[in-house]
Design an enzyme around this catalytic site. Structure first.
Site, short mmCIF file in Angstrom:
data_model
loop_
_atom_site.label_atom_id
_atom_site.label_comp_id
_atom_site.label_asym_id
_atom_site.label_seq_id
_atom_site.Cartn_x
_atom_site.Cartn_y
_atom_site.Cartn_z
CE LYS A 178 54.79 32.77 65.61
NZ LYS A 178 53.69 31.93 66.11
CB ALA B 196 53.40 20.62 71.60
CG HIS C 181 59.31 32.69 64.06
ND1 HIS C 181 59.41 33.04 64.95
CD2 HIS C 181 58.67 31.19 64.11
CE1 HIS C 181 59.33 31.53 66.08
NE2 HIS C 181 58.93 30.53 65.09
CG ASN D 203 58.54 23.95 68.25
OD1 ASN D 203 58.78 22.69 67.20
ND2 ASN D 203 59.25 24.85 67.50
CB THR E 3 51.14 29.60 69.26
OG1 THR E 3 51.74 30.52 68.55
CG2 THR E 3 52.20 28.01 69.09
CB THR F 79 58.76 27.69 70.29
OG1 THR F 79 58.17 27.10 69.65
CG2 THR F 79 60.63 27.16 70.78
P1 NAD Z 1 48.54 29.74 58.54
O1 NAD Z 1 48.15 31.56 58.85
O2 NAD Z 1 49.67 29.74 57.55
O3 NAD Z 1 46.76 29.20 59.00
C1 NAD Z 1 46.18 29.53 59.69
C2 NAD Z 1 45.02 28.54 58.56
O4 NAD Z 1 43.75 27.91 60.06
C3 NAD Z 1 44.47 29.72 58.15
O5 NAD Z 1 44.57 28.86 56.77
C4 NAD Z 1 43.51 30.70 58.36
O6 NAD Z 1 41.87 30.46 57.42
C5 NAD Z 1 43.36 28.60 59.28
N1 NAD Z 1 41.85 29.47 60.48
C6 NAD Z 1 41.84 30.76 61.37
N2 NAD Z 1 40.77 30.48 62.08
C7 NAD Z 1 39.97 29.56 61.67
C8 NAD Z 1 38.98 28.65 62.07
N3 NAD Z 1 38.76 28.92 63.02
N4 NAD Z 1 38.43 27.24 62.18
C9 NAD Z 1 39.00 27.07 60.86
N5 NAD Z 1 40.34 27.51 60.12
C10 NAD Z 1 40.69 28.40 61.25
O7 NAD Z 1 49.49 29.84 60.37
P2 NAD Z 1 49.98 28.45 59.90
O8 NAD Z 1 51.66 29.53 60.22
O9 NAD Z 1 49.55 27.17 59.37
O10 NAD Z 1 50.45 28.02 61.98
C11 NAD Z 1 49.14 28.07 62.38
C12 NAD Z 1 48.98 28.33 64.46
O11 NAD Z 1 50.48 27.25 64.09
C13 NAD Z 1 49.69 29.44 64.63
O12 NAD Z 1 49.49 30.22 65.54
C14 NAD Z 1 51.29 29.18 64.42
O13 NAD Z 1 51.71 30.18 65.51
C15 NAD Z 1 51.30 27.63 65.22
N6 NAD Z 1 52.59 27.10 65.08
C16 NAD Z 1 52.60 25.62 65.76
C17 NAD Z 1 53.41 24.87 65.27
C18 NAD Z 1 54.14 23.59 66.18
O14 NAD Z 1 54.66 22.47 66.34
N7 NAD Z 1 53.10 23.36 67.32
C19 NAD Z 1 54.61 25.08 64.55
C20 NAD Z 1 54.92 25.93 62.76
C21 NAD Z 1 53.44 26.75 63.66
#
Ligand code: NAD
Length: 244
Positions: A136, A99, A132, A101, A77, A143
């Site tokens: 975050k 999406a 959150h 979420n 996101t 969402t």
């Molecule tokens: P997080 O920080 O725990 O994990 C992100 C991971 O991505 C890390 O391990 C980081 O090293 C890696 N990363 C960063 N840049 C990268 C790159 N260029 N190539 C490969 N890996 C890379 O975050 P999270 O809590 O796992 O959330 C990740 C994303 O997902 C956020 O944007 C969050 O808002 C989103 N999210 C979406 C949903 C959904 O249902 N759509 C649900 C939860 C979280």
């Protein structure tokens, strides 16, 4: 059997995706990729990519998937308008499910929010509150943004012009043409969203609370399976669940 590349595999969502995919007999993980790993080399060996990383990284992932003909699921996101445009262009070549979420409950909340806004009409003030965990990075949540976009669509408002992010100082009385947006951060909250419809004399609140990341991971994996049979295009979880 669908071979998945999990991008962002060391993150909170990445770990949940790896664990949930391991329990699904229709899925195999061909690569776990995180920052610094060779994404291009891993791409060749997969059928679909699931990306939960960091917003600035996603557009290039979409372009690489389009060039290689791989299905893409984006959960990341916080994208800029320019990133969204690049993702939309990539979706001309491949199916992309993007999406904010992936939980079934939140997608039901999206549907209910539209219905409630349509039924309640213009007399109700609209506010969105999200909470959150303290780690975050983007704000408001994707969402919460989508909830406000749904409300703006029903009311004929603009997300960019009419959403008011927090209030401080002397903002004056609330206007009819605004959607209040409030982002709370703290602790280990997986994701809470509340949509408030407030009129004089009564108020409705629609609330969703996620208590496990597995709900997002399972939804994203369901989207990956669904998208494999689809023509190129930009889809979201409402399409996957048949909620349109
Ligand atoms: P997080 O920080 O725990 O994990 C992100 C991971 O991505 C890390 O391990 C980081 O090293 C890696 N990363 C960063 N840049 C990268 C790159 N260029 N190539 C490969 N890996 C890379 O975050 P999270 O809590 O796992 O959330 C990740 C994303 O997902 C956020 O944007 C969050 O808002 C989103 N999210 C979406 C949903 C959904 O249902 N759509 C649900 C939860 C979280």
């Amino acid at each position: 059997m669908i071979r998945l590349l999990i991008n962002g595999s060391k993150g909170r969502m990445g770990r949940a995706l790896v664990a949930c995919a391991a329990e699904d007999p229709e899925l195999a993980i061909s690569a776990e990729v995180d920052e610094g790993d060779d994404f291009s080399a891993a791409l060749a060996g997969c059928d679909a990519v699931v990306d939960f990383t960091h917003a600035p990284a996603t557009a290039a992932v979409a372009e690489a998937c389009a060039a290689a003909g791989k299905t893409l699921v984006i959960g990341t996101t916080g994208h800029s308008d320019a990133d969204r445009a690049r993702i939309a262009t990539a979706a001309r070549a491949i199916p992309i499910v993007h999406a904010p979420n992936f939980s079934v409950g939140v997608n039901t909340l999206f549907w209910l929010t539209r219905k409630a806004a349509e039924i309640l009409g213009p007399d109700f003030d609209l506010e969105v509150v999200e909470m959150h965990h303290r780690l975050k990075k983007d704000s408001p949540s994707g969402t919460a943004r989508r909830l406000a976009e749904i409300l703006a669509d029903v009311r004929g408002f603009s997300y960019d012009a009419d959403v008011r992010h927090g209030r401080e100082g002397m903002p004056g009385e609330r206007t009819r043409a605004e959607i209040g947006m409030h982002a709370i951060r703290g602790g280990d909250v997986v994701g809470d969203h509340t949509v408030i419809f407030a009129n004089t004399g009564e108020r409705i609140e629609l609330v969703h609370k996620a208590s496990s990341r597995d709900t997002f991971a399972k939804g994203a994996l369901r989207a990956a399976k669904w998208a494999r049979a689809k023509p190129p295009g930009l889809y979201d979880m409402q399409d996957v669940l048949g909620l349109r």
